[in-house]
Enzyme design. Structure first.
Site, short mmCIF file in Angstrom:
data_model
loop_
_atom_site.label_atom_id
_atom_site.label_comp_id
_atom_site.label_asym_id
_atom_site.label_seq_id
_atom_site.Cartn_x
_atom_site.Cartn_y
_atom_site.Cartn_z
N HIS A 211 0.88 -1.43 0.04
CA HIS A 211 -0.10 0.02 0.09
C HIS A 211 0.78 1.25 -0.07
O HIS A 211 0.34 2.28 0.78
CB HIS A 211 -1.04 -0.08 1.33
N HIS B 296 -1.38 4.75 9.97
CA HIS B 296 -0.10 5.24 10.07
C HIS B 296 -0.15 6.63 10.52
O HIS B 296 0.46 7.51 10.38
CB HIS B 296 0.34 5.42 8.51
N HIS C 116 10.68 -3.98 3.74
CA HIS C 116 10.94 -2.39 4.02
C HIS C 116 11.23 -1.82 5.21
O HIS C 116 10.85 -2.32 6.03
CB HIS C 116 10.05 -1.72 2.77
N GLU D 201 4.53 -5.23 8.29
CA GLU D 201 3.31 -5.31 7.73
C GLU D 201 2.68 -6.56 7.06
O GLU D 201 1.50 -6.83 6.95
CB GLU D 201 3.00 -4.19 6.66
#
Lengths: 116, 281
Positions: B12, B59, B193, B240
């Site tokens: 995303h 977030h 990441h 995630e």
């Protein structure tokens, strides 16, 4: 601690309870930057804005220097810091380059290389 | 009876929102990502889900550190997107399905999941980007949404095993819902990441590929790792992948991957995409 969170991962600060307590004021200020009016207010008078959120001297200095590693050391969480960085027009590759002490082009080249 | 038509897991990355707004689908940088989606568009047109239950992580739009639920389930009539501070365009509100939301809440609490229910809930790019990728340019969403938010902001995070079990419980709850509807389960985020620290830019292709290979047939492989180990393997934001495990958990029976894509890099991220479906024996 139920997990093995305390064992360090090089170059990584896990945002845990200790960091969350330490960085609360800084992160609360950054969270306020979801609002365009607040971003404008910060740009208009950065000192007053930081004072209003009660940043400590370490946090204030890290914001002044726009230094991501210092902001993290001062308790900043990257998701909230990204909103501060946005005010300065910095994207996540600018942040990556700054934190790894390289240029943005070199940082991007490193990402490309990870795919090969 | 409600049926789960399949599970889609996707990255995303916020920059995708900018690429959609600037119509960069055929740009050489973006094409390898966007080219993964037409098969899903065809699949969605065929199975026509009524509802999307989406596992995602906020977030810092809806939740701040003042109150940080481990698991939060939306029970709102609609879910608005809003300014996240760094400039991707906001998308139109998505309708909710409050009846299904409360059914899930009741079933989950009934299975000893201590969840937070939210009658107001802003959804951030972790919901809107996958929706925009899956239903592009439709000008009004063809699905109702039930968002389930898993904390990945502040440690301790729930374990991989716990997130997988949450997904299994959601799968059971949907299967027990009396209303006729088709449900697609989404899991968004990852894959490897890391945005923060001297380790920023960390990507682990071999781990991602093994994770994607094991997810349909041996999801419990990933649940053996601690959160700390997963951060070490996938990066601070690669964690995630917990959303992918939850989405996979909602599928029962023999599960197969019917479409997948993987590309490095999109922004700082290894972008992954999978469609998994149950084969009922």
């Amino acid at each position: 601690m139920p997990d093995d969170l305390r064992r360090a991962i090089p170059g990584t600060t896990l945002f845990d309870g200790a960091q969350a307590m330490k960085g609360y004021a800084l992160n609360k200020m950054c969270y306020s930057f979801n609002s365009a009016a607040n971003r404008a207010e910060f740009k208009r008078d950065e000192d007053s804005y930081c004072a209003r959120y009660g940043l400590n001297a370490e946090q204030r200095e890290a914001v002044r220097r726009r230094n991501v590693l210092d902001l993290i050391a001062a308790g900043g969480n990257v998701y909230y810091l990204a909103k501060l960085a946005g005010i300065f027009g910095l994207d996540v590759q600018d942040l990556g380059a700054q934190q790894t002490g390289t240029t943005k082009d070199a940082f991007k080249a490193r990402l490309e290389a990870a795919g090969r | 009876m409600a049926t789960i038509v399949g599970a889609i897991t996707t990255s995303h990355v916020p920059a995708i929102g900018g690429a959609i707004a600037r119509n960069l689908r055929d740009d050489p940088y973006w094409k390898p990502l966007f080219d993964g989606f037409p098969p899903l568009h065809r699949w969605l047109a065929k199975v026509r889900p009524d509802v999307a239950v989406i596992f995602y992580n906020d977030h810092g739009l809806n939740f701040f550190l003042d109150k940080m639920p481990t698991f939060a389930v939306g029970a709102a009539p609609q879910y608005c997107n809003a300014d996240e501070g760094w400039g991707i365009p906001t998308l139109p509100a998505v309708p909710g399905d409050q009846r299904l939301s409360w059914h899930l809440i009741e079933r989950l609490v009934g299975e000893d999941f201590d969840i937070t229910s939210c009658q107001e809930m802003l959804i951030d790019h972790a919901c809107t980007i996958p929706l925009a990728l899956l239903w592009p340019g439709s000008g009004g969403w063809p699905v109702r949404l039930v968002p389930i938010c898993i904390n990945t902001v502040q440690h301790p995070l729930p374990s991989a095993a716990r997130c997988f079990k949450l997904g299994q419980a959601v799968g059971r709850a949907i299967a027990a819902y009396e209303e006729d509807m088709r449900v697609v389960v989404l899991g968004t985020g990852g894959l490897s990441h890391q945005l923060d620290g001297q380790r920023a830019g960390f990507i682990n292709k071999s781990f991602d590929l093994e994770f994607m290979e094991k997810l349909p047939t041996d999801p419990e492989w990933a649940t053996r790792f601690s959160v700390r180990e997963l951060v070490e393997l996938a990066g601070t934001q690669g964690i995630e992948l917990l959303m992918w495990l939850a989405a996979r958990g909602a599928l029962s029976g023999e599960v197969v991957t019917t479409h997948s894509n993987y590309h490095i890099p999109i922004s700082n991220t290894a972008a992954g995409l999978m469609l998994m479906e149950s084969r009922i024996a």
